[in-house]
Design an enzyme around this catalytic site. Structure first.
Site, mmCIF file in Angstrom:
data_model
loop_
_atom_site.group_PDB
_atom_site.id
_atom_site.type_symbol
_atom_site.label_atom_id
_atom_site.label_comp_id
_atom_site.label_asym_id
_atom_site.label_seq_id
_atom_site.Cartn_x
_atom_site.Cartn_y
_atom_site.Cartn_z
ATOM 1 N N GLY A 50 -0.220 -5.515 0.628
ATOM 2 C CA GLY A 50 -1.830 -5.097 0.125
ATOM 3 C C GLY A 50 -1.464 -5.524 -1.319
ATOM 4 O O GLY A 50 -2.095 -6.575 -1.529
ATOM 5 N N GLU A 77 -1.938 -9.109 -0.700
ATOM 6 C CA GLU A 77 -2.910 -9.791 -0.268
ATOM 7 C C GLU A 77 -4.029 -10.189 -1.278
ATOM 8 O O GLU A 77 -4.513 -10.151 -1.501
ATOM 9 C CB GLU A 77 -3.932 -8.745 0.663
ATOM 10 C CG GLU A 77 -2.875 -8.915 2.497
ATOM 11 C CD GLU A 77 -3.056 -8.055 3.528
ATOM 12 O OE1 GLU A 77 -3.752 -8.461 4.012
ATOM 13 O OE2 GLU A 77 -2.611 -6.365 2.880
ATOM 14 N N GLU A 121 4.085 -5.421 6.887
ATOM 15 C CA GLU A 121 3.338 -4.829 7.911
ATOM 16 C C GLU A 121 4.263 -4.642 9.577
ATOM 17 O O GLU A 121 4.198 -4.045 9.722
ATOM 18 C CB GLU A 121 2.135 -5.369 7.905
ATOM 19 C CG GLU A 121 1.414 -4.815 6.728
ATOM 20 C CD GLU A 121 0.990 -5.919 5.259
ATOM 21 O OE1 GLU A 121 0.308 -5.957 4.471
ATOM 22 O OE2 GLU A 121 1.993 -7.030 5.905
ATOM 23 N N ALA A 173 0.600 -0.978 -0.091
ATOM 24 C CA ALA A 173 -0.266 -0.189 -0.011
ATOM 25 C C ALA A 173 1.372 1.366 -0.553
ATOM 26 O O ALA A 173 1.848 0.650 0.866
ATOM 27 C CB ALA A 173 -0.744 0.288 1.293
#
Length: 254
Positions: free
Chosen positions: A105, A108, A128, A62
């Site tokens: 992300g 993911e 993360e 992200a």
């Protein structure tokens, strides 16, 4: 769309992330565009498979510049989970073609696809924890179901970055490409696109329903119902008659 490129060819739809200067870091705008693209493709009758890839890299997480000073409420609004859930529920086969980085992300996003193909040089992980947070877009939900609980916990606890070979060994990816994951994904998607759209959609619904259903007998009953319903389709008649006549079927996706 400014951050995505979409195209369709031969029954295969492509969504390419296009923020190469930041390794396709996932911004709110990019993910909103992805949501719109998925909505369009869900209604596209000619599509039988979807490939998700990136320009250069797959997606290096992200965009942290948009999150650093966020409050919990703002973080909830920024979360990509609803869009990734939509990708996971896409009614036809989806393939993540992972070249370069698939981190945070980005991984993911790949986990929300049915099949993951990675280049040998790819790098995958959920780092993360090194930022003082945890995965928040499906990582803690999908990773344990993909590679097992203890292996997922180890990845999440350490933030370790895996090579393509390590990811294959763990079962995090399904195939390893010597060169381009996109090229390998294109070959697989072309094979899938030879099938009946009606049957492909029914098969995906049956598999996902059975996977979520704790009762195996109940899952088998649901499968039987979906299987029997296909006998009302043109493609079932065409497929079986073609087999008996020793020819290739010509499916009409109905």
């Amino acid at each position: 769309m400014k951050n995505l490129a979409c195209r369709e060819e031969g029954g295969v739809a492509w969504i390419t992330l296009c923020r190469p200067k930041v390794r396709n870091a996932l911004s709110r705008v990019l993910v909103d565009e992805l949501d719109k693209a998925l909505g369009t493709l869900e209604r596209a009758r000619g599509v039988k498979a979807l490939i998700l890839c990136g320009e250069g890299n797959f997606a290096a997480g992200a965009d942290i510049t948009e999150m650093t000073d966020a409050t919990p409420e703002e973080a909830m609004a920024f979360s990509f989970s609803p869009v990734f859930n939509r990708l996971a529920a896409f009614p036809l086969p989806t393939i993540a073609a992972i070249d370069g980085y698939a981190l945070g992300g980005g991984l993911e996003l790949a986990l929300a696809c049915d099949i993951r193909i990675a280049a040998r040089t790819a790098r995958l992980g959920l780092p993360e924890i090194t930022l003082g947070i945890m995965p928040g877009a499906g990582g803690t939900a999908r990773l344990p179901k993909t590679i097992g609980l203890s292996r997922a916990l180890a990845m999440i606890y350490t933030g370790e970055i895996l090579s393509g070979e390590q990811a294959l060994a763990l079962g995090l990816v399904d195939r390893l490409a010597e060169d381009s994951a996109r090229a390998e994904a294109e070959i697989l998607a072309a094979k899938i696109a030879k099938g009946s759209r009606t049957a492909l959609s029914a098969a995906k619904k049956a598999v996902l329903s059975g996977w979520r259903e704790a009762d195996t007998d109940r899952a088998a009953e649901q499968e039987m119902s979906r299987w029997a319903a296909l006998f009302a389709s043109y493609d079932q008649k065409e497929g079986m008659r073609a087999f008996l006549e020793r020819r290739s079927p010509v499916f009409e996706d109905r």
